[in-house]
Design a protein around this motif. Structure first.
Motif, short mmCIF file in Angstrom:
data_model
loop_
_atom_site.label_atom_id
_atom_site.label_comp_id
_atom_site.label_asym_id
_atom_site.label_seq_id
_atom_site.Cartn_x
_atom_site.Cartn_y
_atom_site.Cartn_z
N LEU A 264 -46.61 23.59 143.05
CA LEU A 264 -45.67 22.62 143.61
C LEU A 264 -44.88 21.93 142.49
CD1 LEU A 264 -44.47 21.33 146.09
CD2 LEU A 264 -46.41 19.75 146.14
N ILE A 265 -45.54 21.62 141.39
CA ILE A 265 -44.83 21.03 140.25
C ILE A 265 -43.76 22.00 139.75
CG2 ILE A 265 -45.07 20.30 137.85
CD1 ILE A 265 -47.88 19.21 138.67
N THR A 266 -44.10 23.27 139.68
CA THR A 266 -43.14 24.28 139.24
C THR A 266 -41.96 24.35 140.22
OG1 THR A 266 -44.86 25.56 138.15
CG2 THR A 266 -42.83 26.73 138.70
N ARG A 267 -42.23 24.28 141.51
CA ARG A 267 -41.16 24.30 142.51
C ARG A 267 -40.20 23.12 142.31
NH1 ARG A 267 -43.49 24.36 147.77
NH2 ARG A 267 -43.68 26.59 147.49
N GLY A 268 -40.72 21.98 141.91
CA GLY A 268 -39.89 20.79 141.73
C GLY A 268 -39.40 20.58 140.31
N ARG A 269 -39.50 21.59 139.47
CA ARG A 269 -39.19 21.40 138.04
C ARG A 269 -37.76 20.94 137.78
NH1 ARG A 269 -39.67 26.70 139.15
NH2 ARG A 269 -37.92 28.08 138.70
N TRP A 270 -36.83 21.17 138.70
CA TRP A 270 -35.44 20.74 138.49
C TRP A 270 -35.16 19.40 139.16
CZ3 TRP A 270 -34.23 23.58 134.72
CH2 TRP A 270 -34.57 24.93 134.68
N LEU B 163 -34.79 8.48 157.65
CA LEU B 163 -34.27 9.11 156.44
C LEU B 163 -32.90 8.51 156.21
CD1 LEU B 163 -34.42 11.32 154.25
CD2 LEU B 163 -33.54 12.93 155.96
N GLU B 164 -32.71 7.90 155.01
CA GLU B 164 -31.43 7.25 154.74
C GLU B 164 -31.08 7.33 153.27
OE1 GLU B 164 -32.00 3.26 156.16
OE2 GLU B 164 -33.65 2.88 154.81
N GLY B 165 -29.82 7.06 152.97
CA GLY B 165 -29.34 7.08 151.60
C GLY B 165 -28.62 8.39 151.29
N ASP B 166 -28.61 8.76 150.02
CA ASP B 166 -27.99 9.99 149.55
C ASP B 166 -28.96 11.13 149.81
OD1 ASP B 166 -26.79 12.08 148.22
OD2 ASP B 166 -26.91 11.17 146.23
N LEU B 167 -28.68 11.93 150.83
CA LEU B 167 -29.62 12.96 151.26
C LEU B 167 -29.57 14.21 150.40
CD1 LEU B 167 -29.35 12.67 155.12
CD2 LEU B 167 -30.77 11.39 153.52
N TYR B 168 -28.62 14.31 149.49
CA TYR B 168 -28.47 15.52 148.69
C TYR B 168 -29.76 15.91 147.95
CZ TYR B 168 -26.63 19.03 145.55
OH TYR B 168 -26.44 20.19 144.87
N PRO B 169 -30.40 15.02 147.19
CA PRO B 169 -31.63 15.45 146.50
C PRO B 169 -32.76 15.79 147.47
CG PRO B 169 -31.20 13.13 146.05
CD PRO B 169 -30.03 13.66 146.82
N PHE B 170 -32.83 15.10 148.59
CA PHE B 170 -33.87 15.38 149.58
C PHE B 170 -33.66 16.76 150.21
CE2 PHE B 170 -35.55 15.22 153.95
CZ PHE B 170 -36.87 14.89 153.69
N THR C 122 -31.74 19.24 149.08
CA THR C 122 -31.76 20.30 148.08
C THR C 122 -33.19 20.72 147.75
OG1 THR C 122 -29.72 19.45 147.13
CG2 THR C 122 -31.00 20.91 145.75
N HIS C 123 -34.10 19.78 147.79
CA HIS C 123 -35.51 20.03 147.46
C HIS C 123 -36.39 19.79 148.68
CE1 HIS C 123 -34.57 20.37 143.19
NE2 HIS C 123 -33.72 19.39 143.40
N LEU C 124 -35.88 20.14 149.85
CA LEU C 124 -36.58 19.85 151.10
C LEU C 124 -37.99 20.44 151.14
CD1 LEU C 124 -36.57 18.57 153.89
CD2 LEU C 124 -35.48 20.66 154.76
N GLN C 125 -38.15 21.69 150.73
CA GLN C 125 -39.49 22.29 150.78
C GLN C 125 -40.45 21.57 149.83
OE1 GLN C 125 -40.27 24.71 153.15
NE2 GLN C 125 -42.28 23.92 152.60
N PHE C 126 -39.96 21.11 148.68
CA PHE C 126 -40.80 20.34 147.76
C PHE C 126 -41.32 19.08 148.46
CE2 PHE C 126 -41.31 16.83 144.80
CZ PHE C 126 -42.23 17.35 143.90
N PHE C 127 -40.41 18.34 149.11
CA PHE C 127 -40.82 17.09 149.76
C PHE C 127 -41.73 17.35 150.95
CE2 PHE C 127 -37.19 15.45 147.36
CZ PHE C 127 -37.83 14.39 146.73
#
Length: 147
Positions: A38-44, A117-124, A126-131
């Motif tokens: 999971l850490i590897t999946r979220g490395r970016w 879910l609120e705010g800038d959703l782009y990082p969420f 983009t990394h939906l499977q990580f979250f």
């Protein structure tokens, strides 16, 4: 509260569920540290966000897929890119080994009105499977069955 100052049975039960979910949520950094895949999946992923139960969300700093800071909210003037908060009942149901339909997915919880879910959703997004996997870590450990 009743006039005698005692909590009603439902209030005690809700309070213990709240405390159990908050304690479980606090264990996320340790659970993540043990999951190299999971850490590897979220490395970016580098983001500051607000996550957790509605009764006690946490400011979380994620750097290279690791939780490097987790502080109970609210913190004066602390910014975040996005927020995902859910009711304690929703998180307890989400953490079950086999969640019921409609309680099995982060976005399903928002559709039910049990999460926000609120705010800038782009990082969420983009990394939906990580979250999804991060917030499901207690499910793998069987923690949800105790909640």
């Amino acid at each position: 509260m009743e006039p005698t100052g005692r909590l009603k049975k439902d209030e005690r039960s809700a309070s213990s569920t709240d405390q159990g979910v908050i304690a479980t949520f606090k264990s996320l950094p340790d659970l993540l540290a043990r999951d190299e895949a999971l850490i590897t999946r979220g490395r970016w992923l580098d983001v500051d966000c607000l996550l957790g139960p509605m009764v006690q969300p946490f400011h979380i700093a994620i750097r290279a897929g690791r939780i490097v800071e987790m502080t109970p909210a609210p913190l004066l003037m602390r910014s975040w890119r996005f927020s995902y908060r859910a009711s304690t009942q929703a998180l307890a149901a989400y953490w079950q080994a086999v969640p019921r339909p409609g309680w099995h997915d982060l976005l399903a919880l928002t559709k039910r009105g049990e999460a926000v879910l609120e705010g800038d959703l782009y990082p969420f997004m983009t990394h939906l499977q990580f979250f999804k996997d991060l917030l499901a870590l207690p499910r793998r450990r069987g923690i949800g069955d105790a909640a």
